[in-house]
Design a protein around this motif. Structure first.
Motif, short mmCIF file in Angstrom:
data_model
loop_
_atom_site.label_atom_id
_atom_site.label_comp_id
_atom_site.label_asym_id
_atom_site.label_seq_id
_atom_site.Cartn_x
_atom_site.Cartn_y
_atom_site.Cartn_z
N SER A 169 39.38 39.24 33.01
CA SER A 169 40.73 39.38 33.50
C SER A 169 41.17 39.78 32.21
O SER A 169 41.86 40.46 31.77
CB SER A 169 41.76 37.94 33.88
N LEU A 170 41.39 38.43 31.44
CA LEU A 170 41.11 38.33 29.93
C LEU A 170 40.43 39.05 28.62
O LEU A 170 41.19 40.07 28.14
CB LEU A 170 40.98 37.06 29.25
N ASN A 171 39.39 39.60 29.27
CA ASN A 171 38.59 40.97 28.52
C ASN A 171 39.54 41.82 28.43
O ASN A 171 39.70 43.11 27.46
CB ASN A 171 37.69 41.18 28.50
N PHE A 219 52.39 37.54 23.18
CA PHE A 219 52.02 36.19 24.21
C PHE A 219 51.70 37.42 25.60
O PHE A 219 52.21 38.34 25.76
CB PHE A 219 52.16 35.24 24.94
N SER A 220 50.48 37.13 26.79
CA SER A 220 50.06 38.10 27.58
C SER A 220 49.55 37.13 28.41
O SER A 220 48.57 36.58 28.04
CB SER A 220 49.00 39.17 27.34
N ALA A 221 49.68 37.51 29.74
CA ALA A 221 48.83 37.05 31.04
C ALA A 221 49.96 35.62 30.88
O ALA A 221 48.76 34.39 30.52
CB ALA A 221 47.56 36.92 30.99
N ALA A 270 44.17 36.77 41.06
CA ALA A 270 43.60 38.07 38.96
C ALA A 270 42.65 38.50 40.66
O ALA A 270 41.68 38.42 40.62
CB ALA A 270 43.96 37.57 38.06
N ASP A 271 42.41 40.26 40.47
CA ASP A 271 41.62 41.64 40.60
C ASP A 271 40.71 41.39 39.93
O ASP A 271 39.35 41.29 40.90
CB ASP A 271 42.15 42.84 39.83
N SER A 272 40.72 40.26 38.60
CA SER A 272 38.95 40.66 38.06
C SER A 272 38.56 39.19 38.95
O SER A 272 36.84 39.26 39.30
CB SER A 272 38.81 40.55 36.99
#
Length: 327
Positions: free
Chosen positions: A41-43, A115-117, A247-249
């Motif tokens: 997800s983070l990548n 920020f993200s996520a 999450a999708d990942s």
């Protein structure tokens, strides 16, 4: 001897001054990106951020300088990463995942932070208000729609009575999702049993224990769980327990299903915000972006078949269905 030492000290300080200048001679804008840990997800966010910045004409070394750092899952490393970003005179700091954002927030006095996520930016005490962040910080939220995921679970596994909730208790976003799951279960006459762990080993043990007591397991978009998905999804499949995730990942990594955003979107949106700030907009004036509508249904076909489940027609015919995992 002392003269030599003085000379040496002088050379060293000159060297430092020189190397300090040569890294950014044209005084290009500096954007520094930190993430807590490397997981899909983070990548996805980081890679799509890079892609979108390039699309907008920002080329590393030409008209901007990018720094990327990964804390390898150690919150303690985040501290030195943020210090380093401040030393490098970053113009914007991008912080991916809640613990990263909480650490970066202290740099926000001097440096705008995007920020993200972050699932719960208000609960994580990053902003006072989603629509008017106010400080020197804004970003994107991947607030988990726990109710929608549990609704999906009821459609796919209508006989479920007991839900296992798997998470790392030290992640604030997971704790706020636990409260949502408890409220949903209470309102719908379901039991909830918690399972926690600080790392892969502890989580796998907790998952094994839960599989003996529950009908389904639910994990939010917990960074520790996401990093352990390979092992956890295997545990659940072997026990015949559907594993719903945040999450999708995590679906891609073997979880059965989720309802959620496309994480690539978070990366693009993060780039948009960074560009606005580089163009002089104040971070605190940019509303936090939360995705509640137009969510996708992600289902792992391989896991579905391994569990011997079939999707109800209503889901099969849903335009927002995304199938993952090869047969």
């Amino acid at each position: 001897g002392t003269d030599m030492k003085k000379l040496l000290a002088m050379f060293l300080s000159l060297g430092l001054v020189l190397s300090g200048c040569s890294s950014n001679p044209k005084h290009l804008p500096v954007v520094s990106v930190a993430q807590l840990v490397s997981h899909p997800s983070l990548n996805l966010i980081r890679d799509n951020f890079k892609k979108e910045m390039k699309k907008k004409g920002y080329e590393d070394g030409k008209n901007i300088i990018f720094h990327y750092a990964d804390a390898s899952g150690q919150v303690a490393n985040l501290n030195s990463i943020i210090n380093q970003f401040e030393d490098q005179q970053s113009d914007v700091i991008v912080a991916i995942a809640t613990p990263t954002a909480q650490m970066a927030a202290r740099a926000a006095k001097e440096t705008p932070v995007v920020f993200s996520a972050v699932s719960d930016p208000v609960g994580a005490q990053l902003v006072r208000d989603i629509k008017h962040p106010g400080g020197n910080i804004t970003g994107t939220s991947d607030e988990v729609q726990v109710d929608q995921i549990l609704e999906l679970a009821k459609e796919i596994t209508p006989d479920m009575k007991t839900v296992g909730f798997l998470y790392n208790a030290s992640e604030t976003n997971s704790v706020s999702n636990l409260q949502k799951a408890k409220a949903y279960c209470k309102a719908h006459g379901l039991n909830l049993i918690e399972g926690t762990g600080k790392d892969i080993t502890e989580l796998t043990t907790s998952a094994s224990v839960l599989t003996q007591k529950v009908d389904v397991i639910l994990a939010p978009n917990d960074n520790t769980v996401a990093s352990a998905m390979q092992s956890l999804s295997k545990t659940c499949i072997e026990a015949g327990i559907p594993f719903y995730v945040g999450a999708d990942s995590m679906v891609k990594d073997g979880g059965l299903a989720t309802v959620g955003i496309d994480y690539a979107q978070l990366g693009k949106e993060t780039a948009d915000m960074v560009v606005d700030i580089l163009h002089g907009k104040k971070a605190g004036d940019i509303p936090v972006k939360v995705y509640k509508k137009d969510l996708y249904i992600y289902v792992n076909k391989k896991t579905l078949h391994a569990l011997g489940l079939t999707l109800p027609e209503s889901i099969q015919n849903n335009k927002k269905l995304q199938l993952m995992g090869e047969d």
